[in-house]
Design a protein around this motif. Structure first.
Motif, mmCIF file in Angstrom:
data_model
loop_
_atom_site.group_PDB
_atom_site.id
_atom_site.type_symbol
_atom_site.label_atom_id
_atom_site.label_comp_id
_atom_site.label_asym_id
_atom_site.label_seq_id
_atom_site.Cartn_x
_atom_site.Cartn_y
_atom_site.Cartn_z
ATOM 1 N N PRO A 259 -34.205 53.733 3.241
ATOM 2 C CA PRO A 259 -34.568 52.401 3.770
ATOM 3 C C PRO A 259 -35.778 52.434 4.687
ATOM 4 O O PRO A 259 -36.657 51.568 4.610
ATOM 5 N N ARG A 260 -35.886 53.458 5.518
ATOM 6 C CA ARG A 260 -37.010 53.557 6.458
ATOM 7 C C ARG A 260 -38.348 53.606 5.714
ATOM 8 O O ARG A 260 -39.308 52.948 6.072
ATOM 9 N N GLN A 261 -38.360 54.433 4.672
ATOM 10 C CA GLN A 261 -39.590 54.589 3.892
ATOM 11 C C GLN A 261 -39.943 53.290 3.163
ATOM 12 O O GLN A 261 -41.109 52.990 2.941
ATOM 13 N N VAL A 262 -38.887 52.560 2.776
ATOM 14 C CA VAL A 262 -39.143 51.304 2.047
ATOM 15 C C VAL A 262 -39.666 50.252 3.016
ATOM 16 O O VAL A 262 -40.568 49.473 2.698
ATOM 17 N N VAL A 263 -39.135 50.245 4.225
ATOM 18 C CA VAL A 263 -39.535 49.202 5.189
ATOM 19 C C VAL A 263 -40.940 49.436 5.706
ATOM 20 O O VAL A 263 -41.778 48.529 5.672
ATOM 21 N N ASP A 264 -41.249 50.607 6.169
ATOM 22 C CA ASP A 264 -42.639 50.795 6.612
ATOM 23 C C ASP A 264 -43.148 52.216 6.357
ATOM 24 O O ASP A 264 -43.945 52.746 7.107
ATOM 25 N N GLY A 265 -42.703 52.796 5.267
ATOM 26 C CA GLY A 265 -43.148 54.159 4.965
ATOM 27 C C GLY A 265 -43.876 54.228 3.642
ATOM 28 O O GLY A 265 -44.497 53.253 3.207
ATOM 29 N N ARG A 266 -43.686 55.370 2.950
ATOM 30 C CA ARG A 266 -44.485 55.638 1.756
ATOM 31 C C ARG A 266 -44.186 54.689 0.590
ATOM 32 O O ARG A 266 -44.996 54.526 -0.314
ATOM 33 N N SER A 267 -42.970 54.052 0.576
ATOM 34 C CA SER A 267 -42.606 53.251 -0.600
ATOM 35 C C SER A 267 -42.938 51.768 -0.457
ATOM 36 O O SER A 267 -42.705 50.995 -1.386
ATOM 37 N N VAL A 268 -43.487 51.403 0.715
ATOM 38 C CA VAL A 268 -43.673 49.959 0.934
ATOM 39 C C VAL A 268 -44.719 49.365 -0.027
ATOM 40 O O VAL A 268 -44.601 48.230 -0.487
ATOM 41 N N ALA B 179 -43.927 37.798 -3.359
ATOM 42 C CA ALA B 179 -44.242 38.278 -1.997
ATOM 43 C C ALA B 179 -43.123 37.878 -1.040
ATOM 44 O O ALA B 179 -42.680 38.671 -0.185
ATOM 45 N N GLY B 180 -42.622 36.618 -1.214
ATOM 46 C CA GLY B 180 -41.533 36.127 -0.370
ATOM 47 C C GLY B 180 -40.289 36.987 -0.570
ATOM 48 O O GLY B 180 -39.617 37.394 0.402
ATOM 49 N N LEU B 181 -40.009 37.279 -1.860
ATOM 50 C CA LEU B 181 -38.831 38.086 -2.180
ATOM 51 C C LEU B 181 -38.937 39.477 -1.521
ATOM 52 O O LEU B 181 -37.988 39.958 -0.886
ATOM 53 N N ALA B 182 -40.132 40.077 -1.660
ATOM 54 C CA ALA B 182 -40.336 41.413 -1.066
ATOM 55 C C ALA B 182 -40.168 41.341 0.449
ATOM 56 O O ALA B 182 -39.554 42.222 1.073
ATOM 57 N N GLY B 183 -40.704 40.234 1.051
ATOM 58 C CA GLY B 183 -40.591 40.039 2.503
ATOM 59 C C GLY B 183 -39.128 39.973 2.920
ATOM 60 O O GLY B 183 -38.706 40.621 3.895
ATOM 61 N N ILE B 184 -38.330 39.162 2.144
ATOM 62 C CA ILE B 184 -36.905 39.020 2.476
ATOM 63 C C ILE B 184 -36.210 40.375 2.372
ATOM 64 O O ILE B 184 -35.445 40.788 3.259
ATOM 65 N N VAL B 185 -36.529 41.089 1.236
ATOM 66 C CA VAL B 185 -35.858 42.369 1.008
ATOM 67 C C VAL B 185 -36.129 43.336 2.150
ATOM 68 O O VAL B 185 -35.194 43.933 2.717
ATOM 69 N N ILE B 186 -37.408 43.486 2.544
ATOM 70 C CA ILE B 186 -37.653 44.505 3.591
ATOM 71 C C ILE B 186 -37.152 44.012 4.961
ATOM 72 O O ILE B 186 -36.755 44.809 5.802
ATOM 73 N N SER B 187 -37.111 42.681 5.182
ATOM 74 C CA SER B 187 -36.567 42.174 6.457
ATOM 75 C C SER B 187 -35.088 42.533 6.548
ATOM 76 O O SER B 187 -34.601 43.010 7.583
ATOM 77 N N LEU B 188 -34.343 42.267 5.407
ATOM 78 C CA LEU B 188 -32.913 42.570 5.411
ATOM 79 C C LEU B 188 -32.672 44.055 5.618
ATOM 80 O O LEU B 188 -31.797 44.463 6.381
ATOM 81 N N LEU B 189 -33.516 44.858 4.904
ATOM 82 C CA LEU B 189 -33.372 46.320 5.042
ATOM 83 C C LEU B 189 -33.613 46.742 6.495
ATOM 84 O O LEU B 189 -32.896 47.566 7.059
ATOM 85 N N ALA B 190 -34.642 46.126 7.126
ATOM 86 C CA ALA B 190 -35.001 46.475 8.514
ATOM 87 C C ALA B 190 -33.832 46.193 9.454
ATOM 88 O O ALA B 190 -33.551 46.967 10.380
ATOM 89 N N LEU B 191 -33.145 45.063 9.147
ATOM 90 C CA LEU B 191 -32.033 44.692 10.030
ATOM 91 C C LEU B 191 -30.871 45.688 9.930
ATOM 92 O O LEU B 191 -30.078 45.816 10.849
ATOM 93 N N ILE C 129 -31.288 48.854 9.703
ATOM 94 C CA ILE C 129 -31.644 50.105 10.403
ATOM 95 C C ILE C 129 -31.652 49.827 11.906
ATOM 96 O O ILE C 129 -32.389 48.923 12.346
ATOM 97 N N PRO C 130 -30.882 50.602 12.689
ATOM 98 C CA PRO C 130 -30.833 50.334 14.134
ATOM 99 C C PRO C 130 -32.221 50.474 14.765
ATOM 100 O O PRO C 130 -32.965 51.411 14.439
ATOM 101 N N GLY C 131 -32.578 49.532 15.593
ATOM 102 C CA GLY C 131 -33.851 49.586 16.334
ATOM 103 C C GLY C 131 -35.031 49.036 15.545
ATOM 104 O O GLY C 131 -36.164 49.066 16.018
ATOM 105 N N TYR C 132 -34.817 48.551 14.316
ATOM 106 C CA TYR C 132 -35.933 48.025 13.495
ATOM 107 C C TYR C 132 -35.913 46.505 13.482
ATOM 108 O O TYR C 132 -34.838 45.897 13.481
#
Ligand code: ADP
Length: 459
Positions: free
Chosen positions: A102-111, A134-146, A148-151
Motif C-alpha cells: 500500500p505504501r508504494q501504491v500511495v506515494d512510492g514506485r507504483s503510483v 483520475a477521480g477513481l485513482a484519487g479515491i483508491v489511493i486516498s482510501l489506501l492512505a487512510l 496506513i497509520p500516519g498517512y
C-alpha cells in the motif's frame, strides 16, 4: 490474416465504436499475453524456490488478470464496447492497486501505474472519461492512505492525476476531431465520386444513343448513295454508248461542230460515270461489302495498261509520263489486279490533273529488298512535278470528300473521293500509303503492299 481480423474487429455501425473496440481487443490480447508469461515465470520460480506468500499472491493476481481480460474480451465481442472498456479500466485500476505494498501504491514506485488507466479511459471510452479514471485513482489511493497509520490522502499526487487526465483528454479530443474531419472529407469525396459517376453514366448513355443514331444515318446514307448510284449508272452508260456510236458514225455522218459537242458529251459522261463508280465504291467500303478478288497477274501488263490509258491525257497537257519496273520485282505478283489498276489510275490521274509542267513518274519496286528484313514488300510510287501539298493537308486529303482549298484544286473537277478510296483499298490489301511533298516542287505517293509468295498463296 482473416482469423486475426476476426479476433480483433467487432462489426459496428458506428465507426468510432468499431475503432475503440478494436483498440480494446489489442490491449486485452497484450494484457492476456503478459499474464500468461507472468504465470509461466511465477510457476517456474515457485517450482525452484517454493511458493512463499508473495509468489502465491502474484500468481493469483496473474490468474485474475487473465480471467478478467478473457471475460472483458467476450463482453466486447458480444455485448457492449463501452461496458467492456469500463470494466477494463476498473480491472487495470484494481490490479495496480493490489500489485504492490500500500505504501508504494500511495506515494512510492507504483503510483505512476495509475496513469495507464487514465490514458486508456480517454481513448477507449469518451475523451472526458480520463477525468473519471483520475477521480477513481484519487479515491483508491486516498482510501489506501487512510488504511496506513500516519498517512493522509496525498493531494499533490491526486492533483497530478487530474493534470495527466487533462493532457489525455486534450490529445484524445484532437485525435477524435481529426478523425471526424477525415470522415467528413471522405463522405464528401464519396458523394462527389458518386455524382460524377452518375453524370458520366448519363453522358455515356447519351453518347451511345447519339452513336446509334449516327450509325443509322450512316447506314441510310450508304444505302441512299448506293441506290442513287445504281439508278444513275444505267442511263449514263446508255448516254455514253449512244454518244460513242454517234461519234463512230453508226447513225450517219456528223458535222464538225456536232462532233465537238458530242466529244464534250462523252467526256462529261465519262467523268460522271467515274464519280458514280467512286460513290458506289465508297458506299461498299462503308457497308464493309468491298471484297478483293486476288489472283496472279503481271505487273508489266498492269503498267502497260496504265500507260496506254493515261499517256494521251499526259501528252495533251504537255507532260511526260514515264514508267519503270525495278529488275528485282517478280514477273508475277498476287493481288486484285482490277483494284490495283484503280489505285494507280487514281494516283496518276491526280498527278496529271494537278501538274502543269514537267513529268509524272510511275515506278514499281521492292522497297526493302536486300535490307535483311523478314517482311517481303512491293511498292507503287507515283511522283509529279506539280504544286505540292501543304503539310497541314497531307493527312486530311485521304478523308472522303476532302480537297485542298486552293485555286489549283478549284480549277479541276472532282469531289475528293479518289484518295480516300485509294487508302481504303490499300489498307484492305494489307498495305499502307505514304505521301511526301514539297510545295512548288511536287508530290510522291507511295503505296506499299505485302509481296505474297505465289506458290504459297495458290497452294
Ligand atoms: P479529287 O481529285 O476528286 O479532288 P482526291 O481524293 O483524289 O479527290 O484528292 C483530294 C485532294 O488532294 C485533291 O482535291 C487535291 O487538292 C489534292 N491532291 C491529290 N493529288 C494531288 C497531287 N498529285 N498534287 C497536288 N494535290 C493533289
Amino acid at each position: 490474416m482473416t482469423i486475426l481480423n476476426r479476433i480483433l474487429n467487432v462489426p459496428s455501425s458506428d465507426p468510432d465504436d468499431a475503432r475503440r473496440r478494436r483498440l480494446l481487443n489489442i490491449l486485452l490480447i497484450g494484457v492476456a499475453l503478459i499474464s500468461v508469461l507472468g504465470l509461466i515465470a511465477l510457476s517456474l520460480v515457485a517450482l525452484i524456490q517454493g511458493a512463499d506468500q508473495t509468489i502465491s499472491m502474484a500468481l493469483r493476481g496473474a490468474i485474475f488478470a487473465l480471467l478478467g481480460t478473457l471475460g472483458i474480451f467476450a463482453i466486447n465481442h458480444t455485448w457492449s464496447g463501452q461496458v467492456a472498456s469500463l470494466l477494463f479500466v476498473l480491472l487495470l485500476t484494481t490490479v495496480f492497486t493490489l500489485s504492490d505494498e500500500p505504501r508504494q501504491v500511495v506515494d512510492g514506485r507504483s503510483v505512476f501505474l495509475f496513469t495507464i488507466p487514465i490514458l486508456m479511459a480517454s481513448v477507449l471510452l469518451r475523451s472526458w472519461a480520463s477525468f473519471l479514471a483520475a477521480g477513481l485513482a484519487g479515491i483508491v489511493i486516498s482510501l489506501l492512505a487512510l488504511t496506513i497509520p500516519g498517512y493522509i490522502p496525498p493531494l499533490p499526487t491526486i492533483f497530478g492525476f487530474f493534470a495527466f487526465a487533462l493532457v489525455s483528454w486534450l490529445s484524445a479530443r484532437s485525435l477524435e476531431s481529426a478523425l471526424e474531419e477525415t470522415r467528413r472529407i471522405n463522405r464528401e469525396l464519396d458523394q462527389r465520386v458518386e455524382l460524377r459517376t452518375r453524370e458520366l453514366r448519363d453522358a455515356n448513355q447519351q453518347l451511345a444513343q447519339a452513336n446509334e443514331r449516327l450509325r443509322e444515318l450512316d447506314r441510310l446514307k450508304s444505302r441512299f448513295i448506293s441506290m442513287v448510284s445504281h439508278e444513275l449508272r444505267t442511263p449514263l452508260s446508255a448516254i455514253q454508248g449512244f454518244s460513242e456510236m454517234l461519234l463512230a458514225g453508226v447513225y450517219g455522218p456528223l458535222a464538225e461542230r456536232q462532233r465537238t459537242a458530242l466529244g464534250r458529251i462523252t467526256d462529261n459522261t465519262q467523268q460522271l460515270l467515274h464519280l458514280v463508280s467512286d460513290l458506289l465504291d465508297r458506299a461498299r467500303i462503308e457497308a464493309g461489302q468491298l471484297t478483293l478478288h486476288n489472283a496472279p497477274f503481271s505487273p508489266a501488263g498492269l503498267v502497260e495498261d496504265i500507260r496506254s490509258t493515261l499517256d494521251v491525257l499526259a501528252r495533251s497537257k504537255g507532260l511526260m509520263l514515264t514508267t519503270e519496273i525495278a529488275p528485282d520485282l517478280p514477273d508475277e505478283l498476287y493481288g486484285d489486279e482490277g483494284r490495283l489498276r484503280q489505285i494507280m489510275v487514281n494516283l496518276v490521274n491526280n498527278a496529271i490533273k494537278f501538274t502543269e509542267v514537267g513529268d509524272v513518274r510511275v515506278r514499281l519496286y521492292r522497297p526493302n529488298h536486300g535490307a535483311g528484313t523478314d517482311e517481303a514488300l512491293w511498292a507503287i510510287s507515283v511522283s509529279d512535278t506539280g504544286p505540292g501539298i501543304a503539310e497541314g493537308d497531307r493527312t486530311r486529303i485521304f478523308d472522303p470528300f476532302r480537297r485542298v482549298d486552293d485555286s489549283a484544286t478549284r480549277e479541276h473537277l472532282g469531289v475528293g473521293l479518289g484518295l480516300s478510296i485509294v487508302k481504303e483499298l490499300t489498307e484492305l490489301m494489307g498495305g499502307e500509303i505514304q505521301l511526301t511533298s514539297m510545295l512548288g516542287e511536287g508530290s510522291t505517293f507511295v503505296v506499299t503492299l505485302p509481296l505474297h509468295d505465289i506458290e504459297e498463296v495458290s497452294a
